[in-house]
Design an enzyme around this catalytic site. Structure first.
Site, PDB file in Angstrom:
ATOM      1  N   ARG A  55      16.459  87.975  23.892  1.00  0.00           N
ATOM      2  CA  ARG A  55      16.102  87.207  25.089  1.00  0.00           C
ATOM      3  C   ARG A  55      16.039  88.061  26.356  1.00  0.00           C
ATOM      4  O   ARG A  55      15.057  88.014  27.110  1.00  0.00           O
ATOM      5  CB  ARG A  55      17.127  86.079  25.328  1.00  0.00           C
ATOM      6  CG  ARG A  55      16.961  84.887  24.448  1.00  0.00           C
ATOM      7  CD  ARG A  55      18.322  84.290  24.128  1.00  0.00           C
ATOM      8  NE  ARG A  55      18.922  85.139  23.118  1.00  0.00           N
ATOM      9  CZ  ARG A  55      18.779  84.938  21.807  1.00  0.00           C
ATOM     10  NH1 ARG A  55      18.184  83.856  21.389  1.00  0.00           N
ATOM     11  NH2 ARG A  55      19.284  85.774  20.937  1.00  0.00           N
ATOM     12  N   THR A  56      17.108  88.822  26.609  1.00  0.00           N
ATOM     13  CA  THR A  56      17.204  89.535  27.884  1.00  0.00           C
ATOM     14  C   THR A  56      16.145  90.630  27.964  1.00  0.00           C
ATOM     15  O   THR A  56      15.448  90.765  28.979  1.00  0.00           O
ATOM     16  CB  THR A  56      18.621  90.143  28.037  1.00  0.00           C
ATOM     17  OG1 THR A  56      19.580  89.138  27.686  1.00  0.00           O
ATOM     18  CG2 THR A  56      18.873  90.609  29.446  1.00  0.00           C
ATOM     19  N   HIS A 103      27.308  89.585  32.904  1.00  0.00           N
ATOM     20  CA  HIS A 103      25.904  89.399  32.495  1.00  0.00           C
ATOM     21  C   HIS A 103      25.297  88.509  33.581  1.00  0.00           C
ATOM     22  O   HIS A 103      25.063  87.324  33.386  1.00  0.00           O
ATOM     23  CB  HIS A 103      25.867  88.722  31.120  1.00  0.00           C
ATOM     24  CG  HIS A 103      24.531  88.747  30.433  1.00  0.00           C
ATOM     25  ND1 HIS A 103      23.360  89.137  31.053  1.00  0.00           N
ATOM     26  CD2 HIS A 103      24.182  88.399  29.161  1.00  0.00           C
ATOM     27  CE1 HIS A 103      22.359  89.039  30.189  1.00  0.00           C
ATOM     28  NE2 HIS A 103      22.829  88.607  29.037  1.00  0.00           N
ATOM     29  N   ARG A 135      21.420  97.581  29.735  1.00  0.00           N
ATOM     30  CA  ARG A 135      22.460  96.909  28.930  1.00  0.00           C
ATOM     31  C   ARG A 135      23.259  97.993  28.228  1.00  0.00           C
ATOM     32  O   ARG A 135      22.678  98.930  27.651  1.00  0.00           O
ATOM     33  CB  ARG A 135      21.843  95.961  27.899  1.00  0.00           C
ATOM     34  CG  ARG A 135      22.887  95.454  26.907  1.00  0.00           C
ATOM     35  CD  ARG A 135      22.376  94.352  26.018  1.00  0.00           C
ATOM     36  NE  ARG A 135      22.277  93.103  26.747  1.00  0.00           N
ATOM     37  CZ  ARG A 135      22.055  91.921  26.170  1.00  0.00           C
ATOM     38  NH1 ARG A 135      21.895  91.851  24.866  1.00  0.00           N
ATOM     39  NH2 ARG A 135      21.982  90.829  26.889  1.00  0.00           N
ATOM     40  N   LYS A 156      21.201 112.856  20.316  1.00  0.00           N
ATOM     41  CA  LYS A 156      21.482 114.299  20.181  1.00  0.00           C
ATOM     42  C   LYS A 156      22.696 114.688  21.008  1.00  0.00           C
ATOM     43  O   LYS A 156      22.949 115.867  21.238  1.00  0.00           O
ATOM     44  CB  LYS A 156      20.274 115.110  20.649  1.00  0.00           C
ATOM     45  CG  LYS A 156      19.008 114.877  19.861  1.00  0.00           C
ATOM     46  CD  LYS A 156      17.886 115.715  20.469  1.00  0.00           C
ATOM     47  CE  LYS A 156      16.527 115.280  19.968  1.00  0.00           C
ATOM     48  NZ  LYS A 156      15.445 115.831  20.802  1.00  0.00           N
TER      49      LYS A 156
HETATM   50  N1   CP Z   1      21.855  85.742  25.929  1.00  0.00           N
HETATM   51  C1   CP Z   1      21.561  87.032  25.626  1.00  0.00           C
HETATM   52  O1   CP Z   1      21.968  87.973  26.318  1.00  0.00           O
HETATM   53  O2   CP Z   1      20.780  87.159  24.525  1.00  0.00           O
HETATM   54  P1   CP Z   1      20.230  88.546  23.960  1.00  0.00           P
HETATM   55  O3   CP Z   1      21.428  89.317  23.440  1.00  0.00           O
HETATM   56  O4   CP Z   1      19.255  88.184  22.867  1.00  0.00           O
HETATM   57  O5   CP Z   1      19.581  89.283  25.082  1.00  0.00           O
END
Ligand code: CP
Length: 314
Positions: free
Chosen positions: A54-55, A132, A104, A82
Site C-alpha cells: 500500500r505505502t 508511520h 521505510r 555489498k
Molecule cells: N499499511 C501499510 O503500511 O501497508 P504496507 O506495508 O503494504 O505498505
C-alpha cells in the site's frame, strides 16, 4: 515543517491542513484527469528497506499524479547488499539532487537519522516500531469522512499494540485531536510505557469495544517479536479476532478499520473485513493516495519557499 518524520511534532492545525488538502486530492483522483503539476520539476526517490504494498504503491502513484519524476530504488538489488551503510546510500542519492525522499526502514529512528544527512524533504514511510505518520493521517481522513468529524469520538485500537508503529502514530494523532482512545489486547502485546499516552487499556474485547464509534484492528507483527512470546493464531482469534459477536457491542454505526496487510481469520473475520456497511478498509487505501499527495505537496511548497529565501539571502 521541512520533513514529515512523525505525528509527534505536528500541531492540530497542521494535521487539519493536510486533511483539507487531501480532501481536494480525493476529488482529483476520482475525476477523469487525475493529474496536477504541484510537483512538476521535482524528483522523488522512494527507498523501501522493508516490504510494502500500500505505502510504496500509493507514494509512487501520488508523486506521478503530481507530476514529479519518481524513482523507486530496488533496495534488495542496491549496494546495501555489498555492505554500504544507510547513511552512505543516502549521501550517494543526495548527490543526485532529489527533492523528496520517501523512506521505510525496519529500525526505529533510522529515517530521522537519514533526514539529518540530506538536503531535501524526507517522508517517513514507517520506521520500526516508531512512527508511520502518513498511515495515521490517512486513517484520520477516513474517520473524518465517515463520521463527519475528527474529535470527541470513542476509538478502540485493538491487537498487537506493542510492535505497531501504526498504533503509536494513531494514538498521538487521535489524542491531539481530542478523541477518547482505548487500547484493547492481551497484556503481552501492550507497550511497557503505556501510561504516557493517557489512554484506557482493556484486555477483553467485549469490554473494550462497548459503545465505540471506531474499531481499528491491527496485524500480529510476528517479524518484530524477536523470539519473544508469539500467541497461537487459533487462541488469538478466539479471544481477540474481530467477529460479528464481538462487534455487536460497538455502536450500531461503528466503522471497522485495518491498515493492512490483513491476516483473515487471525485478527479479523473475513466477512467483517468485506462488509461494505461496516468496513472502511478499501476507503483507507483510497485515502492513502490523497493524503500522500497532500503531504508531498505541502512539503514541496515549504522546500520551494526555503530555497527562494536562500536565493534572496545570497
Ligand atoms: N499499511 C501499510 O503500511 O501497508 P504496507 O506495508 O503494504 O505498505
Amino acid at each position: 515543517q521541512k520533513h514529515l518524520l512523525g505525528i509527534e511534532p505536528l500541531h492540530p492545525a497542521e494535521i487539519t491542513a493536510v486533511l483539507d488538502l487531501a480532501d481536494q486530492y480525493v476529488d482529483l483522483n476520482r475525476s477523469e484527469v487525475k493529474h496536477s503539476d504541484a510537483l512538476a520539476g521535482l524528483t522523488q526517490i522512494n527507498m523501501f528497506f522493508e516490504n510494502s504494498t500500500r505505502t510504496q504503491a500509493s507514494f509512487e502513484l501520488a508523486g506521478k499524479r503530481l507530476g514529479a519524476d519518481v524513482m523507486n530504488m530496488a533496495m534488495q538489488a542496491s549496494s546495501i547488499k555489498k555492505g554500504e551503510t544507510l547513511i552512505d546510500t543516502a549521501l550517494t542519492l543526495n548527490a543526485m539532487h532529489p527533492d523528496l525522499l520517501v523512506v521505510r526502514h525496519p529500525h526505529s529512528g533510522a529515517v530521522d537519522l537519514l533526514a539529518q544527512k540530506v538536503n531535501c524533504a524526507v517522508l517517513n514511510a514507517g520506521d520500526g516500531r516508531h512512527e508511520h505518520p502518513t498511515q495515521a493521517l490517512l486513517d484520520a481522513l477516513t474517520i473524518r469522512r465517515a463520521k463527519g468529524r475528527l474529535h470527541r469520538l470513542n476509538i478502540a485500537i485493538c491487537g498487537d499494540i506493542a510492535h505497531s508503529r501504526v498504533a503509536r502514530s494513531n494514538l498521538i494523532l487521535l489524542g491531539k485531536m481530542e478523541n477518547r482512545v482505548r487500547l484493547v489486547g492481551p497484556p503481552t502485546l501492550m507497550p511497557t510505557q503505556i501510561d504516557q499516552f493517557g489512554v484506557e487499556v482493556y484486555h477483553d474485547m467485549e469490554e473494550g469495544l462497548k459503545d465505540v464509534d471506531v474499531v481499528m484492528m491491527l496485524r500480529l507483527q510476528k517479524e518484530r517479536m524477536d523470539g519473544g512470546f508469539i500467541p497461537s493464531e487459533r487462541e488469538y482469534y478466539h479471544r481477540y479476532g474481530l467477529d460479528a459477536e464481538k462487534l455487536a457491542v460497538a455502536k450500531p454505526d461503528a466503522i471497522v478499520m485495518h491498515p493492512g496487510p490483513m491476516n483473515r481469520g487471525v485478527e479479523i473475520d473475513g466477512t467483517i473485513a468485506d462488509d461494505i456497511n461496516r468496513s472502511v478498509i478499501q476507503e483507507q487505501v483510497e485515502m492513502g493516495v490523497a493524503v500522500r499527495m497532500a503531504a508531498m505537496d505541502l512539503l514541496a511548497r515549504n522546500l520551494r519557499s526555503a530555497r527562494a529565501g536562500k536565493e534572496v539571502m545570497v
